[in-house]
Design a protein around this motif. Sequence first.
Motif, mmCIF file in Angstrom:
data_model
loop_
_atom_site.group_PDB
_atom_site.id
_atom_site.type_symbol
_atom_site.label_atom_id
_atom_site.label_comp_id
_atom_site.label_asym_id
_atom_site.label_seq_id
_atom_site.Cartn_x
_atom_site.Cartn_y
_atom_site.Cartn_z
ATOM 1 N N ILE A 1 36.374 -11.538 -37.138
ATOM 2 C CA ILE A 1 35.841 -10.720 -36.045
ATOM 3 C C ILE A 1 36.992 -10.325 -35.122
ATOM 4 C CG2 ILE A 1 34.211 -10.647 -34.127
ATOM 5 C CD1 ILE A 1 32.615 -12.796 -35.584
ATOM 6 N N PRO A 2 37.179 -9.027 -34.892
ATOM 7 C CA PRO A 2 38.327 -8.588 -34.098
ATOM 8 C C PRO A 2 38.206 -9.016 -32.640
ATOM 9 C CG PRO A 2 36.883 -6.743 -34.605
ATOM 10 C CD PRO A 2 36.373 -7.901 -35.375
ATOM 11 N N PRO A 3 39.343 -9.068 -31.906
ATOM 12 C CA PRO A 3 39.320 -9.444 -30.495
ATOM 13 C C PRO A 3 38.543 -8.411 -29.657
ATOM 14 C CG PRO A 3 41.489 -8.681 -31.153
ATOM 15 C CD PRO A 3 40.696 -8.816 -32.392
ATOM 16 N N PRO A 4 38.113 -8.826 -28.423
ATOM 17 C CA PRO A 4 37.191 -8.012 -27.634
ATOM 18 C C PRO A 4 37.587 -6.549 -27.502
ATOM 19 C CG PRO A 4 37.665 -10.059 -26.494
ATOM 20 C CD PRO A 4 38.451 -10.076 -27.755
ATOM 21 N N TRP A 5 38.861 -6.275 -27.168
ATOM 22 C CA TRP A 5 39.178 -4.889 -26.820
ATOM 23 C C TRP A 5 39.235 -3.988 -28.033
ATOM 24 C CZ3 TRP A 5 38.012 -3.373 -22.246
ATOM 25 C CH2 TRP A 5 37.957 -4.332 -21.218
ATOM 26 N N VAL A 6 39.350 -4.550 -29.229
ATOM 27 C CA VAL A 6 39.192 -3.726 -30.429
ATOM 28 C C VAL A 6 37.724 -3.319 -30.554
ATOM 29 C CG1 VAL A 6 39.364 -3.645 -32.934
ATOM 30 C CG2 VAL A 6 41.110 -4.831 -31.622
ATOM 31 N N THR A 7 36.842 -4.330 -30.407
ATOM 32 C CA THR A 7 35.403 -4.065 -30.459
ATOM 33 C C THR A 7 35.017 -3.024 -29.414
ATOM 34 O OG1 THR A 7 35.301 -6.427 -30.836
ATOM 35 C CG2 THR A 7 33.214 -5.271 -30.649
ATOM 36 N N PHE A 8 35.563 -3.183 -28.187
ATOM 37 C CA PHE A 8 35.213 -2.246 -27.124
ATOM 38 C C PHE A 8 35.724 -0.845 -27.417
ATOM 39 C CE2 PHE A 8 35.005 -5.828 -23.744
ATOM 40 C CZ PHE A 8 33.844 -6.272 -24.349
ATOM 41 N N GLY A 9 36.899 -0.758 -28.049
ATOM 42 C CA GLY A 9 37.423 0.553 -28.425
ATOM 43 C C GLY A 9 36.473 1.246 -29.382
ATOM 44 N N ILE A 10 35.979 0.478 -30.370
ATOM 45 C CA ILE A 10 35.029 1.043 -31.327
ATOM 46 C C ILE A 10 33.737 1.427 -30.599
ATOM 47 C CG2 ILE A 10 33.683 0.533 -33.403
ATOM 48 C CD1 ILE A 10 35.956 -1.435 -34.178
ATOM 49 N N LEU A 11 33.279 0.525 -29.717
ATOM 50 C CA LEU A 11 32.068 0.796 -28.932
ATOM 51 C C LEU A 11 32.221 2.090 -28.131
ATOM 52 C CD1 LEU A 11 29.336 -0.365 -27.816
ATOM 53 C CD2 LEU A 11 30.675 -1.272 -25.926
ATOM 54 N N LEU A 12 33.401 2.248 -27.524
ATOM 55 C CA LEU A 12 33.667 3.430 -26.696
ATOM 56 C C LEU A 12 33.517 4.706 -27.515
ATOM 57 C CD1 LEU A 12 34.596 3.692 -23.781
ATOM 58 C CD2 LEU A 12 36.916 3.875 -24.598
ATOM 59 N N ILE A 13 34.122 4.705 -28.720
ATOM 60 C CA ILE A 13 34.062 5.899 -29.559
ATOM 61 C C ILE A 13 32.623 6.148 -30.003
ATOM 62 C CG2 ILE A 13 34.808 6.873 -31.757
ATOM 63 C CD1 ILE A 13 37.474 5.508 -31.344
ATOM 64 N N LEU A 14 31.909 5.070 -30.393
ATOM 65 C CA LEU A 14 30.520 5.244 -30.822
ATOM 66 C C LEU A 14 29.662 5.784 -29.678
ATOM 67 C CD1 LEU A 14 29.927 2.091 -33.022
ATOM 68 C CD2 LEU A 14 30.244 4.453 -33.752
ATOM 69 N N MET A 15 29.937 5.322 -28.452
ATOM 70 C CA MET A 15 29.151 5.811 -27.315
ATOM 71 C C MET A 15 29.354 7.303 -27.110
ATOM 72 S SD MET A 15 29.049 2.852 -24.479
ATOM 73 C CE MET A 15 27.677 3.602 -23.674
ATOM 74 N N MET A 16 30.587 7.765 -27.358
ATOM 75 C CA MET A 16 30.839 9.196 -27.201
ATOM 76 C C MET A 16 30.018 10.016 -28.205
ATOM 77 S SD MET A 16 32.566 10.046 -24.729
ATOM 78 C CE MET A 16 31.864 8.727 -23.787
ATOM 79 N N TYR A 17 29.737 9.399 -29.389
ATOM 80 C CA TYR A 17 28.929 10.112 -30.372
ATOM 81 C C TYR A 17 27.452 10.082 -29.995
ATOM 82 C CZ TYR A 17 32.986 9.539 -33.452
ATOM 83 O OH TYR A 17 34.234 9.554 -33.987
ATOM 84 N N PHE A 18 26.973 8.882 -29.565
ATOM 85 C CA PHE A 18 25.522 8.696 -29.486
ATOM 86 C C PHE A 18 24.988 8.593 -28.059
ATOM 87 C CE2 PHE A 18 26.888 6.741 -33.537
ATOM 88 C CZ PHE A 18 26.337 7.689 -34.360
ATOM 89 N N ALA A 19 25.772 8.069 -27.139
ATOM 90 C CA ALA A 19 25.247 7.873 -25.787
ATOM 91 C C ALA A 19 26.328 8.149 -24.745
ATOM 92 C CB ALA A 19 24.709 6.441 -25.629
ATOM 93 N N PRO A 20 26.743 9.420 -24.609
ATOM 94 C CA PRO A 20 27.866 9.701 -23.709
ATOM 95 C C PRO A 20 27.581 9.374 -22.248
ATOM 96 C CG PRO A 20 26.941 11.728 -24.592
ATOM 97 C CD PRO A 20 26.290 10.614 -25.316
ATOM 98 N N PHE A 21 26.315 9.149 -21.866
ATOM 99 C CA PHE A 21 26.050 8.851 -20.461
ATOM 100 C C PHE A 21 25.848 7.364 -20.202
ATOM 101 C CE2 PHE A 21 24.782 13.285 -21.072
ATOM 102 C CZ PHE A 21 25.736 13.851 -20.261
ATOM 103 N N GLY A 22 26.210 6.529 -21.153
ATOM 104 C CA GLY A 22 26.257 5.103 -20.925
ATOM 105 C C GLY A 22 24.903 4.432 -20.827
ATOM 106 N N ILE A 23 24.940 3.168 -20.400
ATOM 107 C CA ILE A 23 23.705 2.373 -20.344
ATOM 108 C C ILE A 23 22.710 2.999 -19.373
ATOM 109 C CG2 ILE A 23 22.718 0.109 -19.804
ATOM 110 C CD1 ILE A 23 25.395 -1.130 -20.450
ATOM 111 N N TRP A 24 23.172 3.338 -18.142
ATOM 112 C CA TRP A 24 22.253 3.875 -17.156
ATOM 113 C C TRP A 24 21.666 5.205 -17.631
ATOM 114 C CZ3 TRP A 24 19.918 1.218 -13.609
ATOM 115 C CH2 TRP A 24 19.139 1.881 -12.675
ATOM 116 N N GLY A 25 22.502 6.005 -18.293
ATOM 117 C CA GLY A 25 22.004 7.271 -18.833
ATOM 118 C C GLY A 25 20.934 7.033 -19.891
#
Lengths: 324, 290
Positions: free
Chosen positions: A289-313
Amino acid sequence: MNRPNPITKKLVASFVLLVVVGIALMFVASEYTAYQVTTALAYGIAILGLNILTGYNGQFSIGHSAFFAAGAYVTAILITFAGWHPYATLPVAAAVTFCMGFLFGFPALRLEGLYLALATFALAVATPQILKVDALEHWTGGVQGLFFDKPDPIFAGLSVDHSLYLVTWIVFAVLMAGAWMLLHSRSGRAIMAIRDNPIAASTMGINLALYKTTTFGVSAMLAGIGGAFFALANSFVSPDTFNFFIAVYLLVGSVVGGIISIPGALLGGLFYVFGQEYAEEFSNLSEVIPPPWVTFGILLILMMYFAPFGIWGAIGRGWARLKR
Amino acid sequence: MDLFLQLTLAGLAIGSVYACVALAVVMIYQATDHFNFAQGEMAMFSTFVAWALYQTTGSIWLSFLIAVALSFIAGIIIERVIVKPVENAPIFNQIIVFIGLLMIFNNLAGWFWEHTTKTLPSLFPEHGIDSTLISTHNLGVILFTLLILGITFCFFKFTKVGLAMRAAAANPDSARLVGVSVGWMLALGWGLASAIGAIGGVLVAPIVFLEPNMMSGVLLYGFAGALLGGVNSPGGAVAGGLMVGVLENWARQYVPGGSELGLTFALVLIVGVLMFKPAGLFGRVIIKRV
């Protein structure tokens, strides 16, 4: 002409709720958790600034770590060398970083989106080096940085960490309410109009230069206040704490929480601290399992595809769907 | 005078690396109108790959060539898989995707190879020339970069693919009409940029030491070079990179306090160019119609 009063019932209710929740949580939180939440709130305040600037005004900054650092250092220097009361340094940190942001806003005026991102990137990369300069070493403590004491409890019976937690939480709630009022005022509509269509905004009589520089100033001021609380919570500042990655992490918090939202700043700050902790534990489970900031980097890119307005959005969208 | 010449030549050597990075940045900028903030970390990762290959193969040139080829392929894949979905998204989404890439590569490198500094040997022999003015590595860097840049120039000027890539960048719609596969040209551009970045990384590694954050400063100088030369002119970007290298070395020596403010110098240069001459020294002024 009657203008709508920005202080609505909803705002007052949310504010009271937020403060009550904050005080209630204080009783269940251990000292360490209180410290963690304080740090999360410090980042949250800076993220609030980033949301106003990027989400509402459409100006980019990958350099907010510079203002965060400036706020932290102003507080640290005033406590160490002038012997000020820690909380008395906050307005000064705010004023100094407002001026810095306002001044940096001037070159920013001539730079559109991408170029502004580039200029602020340069600012963030150069910040630690500026803080280490020999000429300023007497004041900044050079590479070692500065150490000082955490502020005393605001009333007896409270631990140092809990007291700071309480102050930070209340200041954060006030700043969030303030940001809400700003964005729902005439100026707020001007700020958003500039993001949506600067040319149309200027034909409506909005002074682009004034609004953009002032928004930059306000945003930098919030980053500075956040930085000041960060310094108080850690009772320590050093140049390498404020490297370029702090700016990246603030941006991550902002995007995850929801960049065009005010409560998103709170979520983003909490995500920054607690998300990192849980991701760290998670990555320790197994070698693969990769370290946190690798996971977050992937999360960031996925959010741009599917949820660009974040959790509150996403919450807002889900709610709208339920109400339909 | 000797000192001045030494500084200038060392500046040209490090400037060659900045020129590589600047060229990579400009290549992607021309095709997509975006700065790839992950360019530096991608180059750093390629350099680590070269280092890992060197540990197993023992031949620096072989590892270098394989690493560059892998970077080329990786660049194409990144464009096709990660960047393409946000191709038409607002500029904010694209910058965030680049930042995401930056985080991934930086932390992956730290995870795979840890944060200790590694040493990568120079591509060039240790005792090639006997001169007090310039080291063999620096001379090799300058000549090798010039060679690479010459090849790149010929590729864009004289080959059909190069022409198609320029067409796709200059006018995507018309290019599509005459049968150029614009999407693949963009991917190819990313591949080339990533390969050139990898070359820059391997060339600079013996100077700055190999560790996950080694390229953030280099990328900043690369950006400064690209802006100074003109962000829509590849030749200008190369000239700009070389100039930044030389200016930086002079500033370190002759400006009081300059030795510790290298990055601030890049910051001032970037903001200064953007404010007073946004087109750069050799770039075209773009007039936008609203």
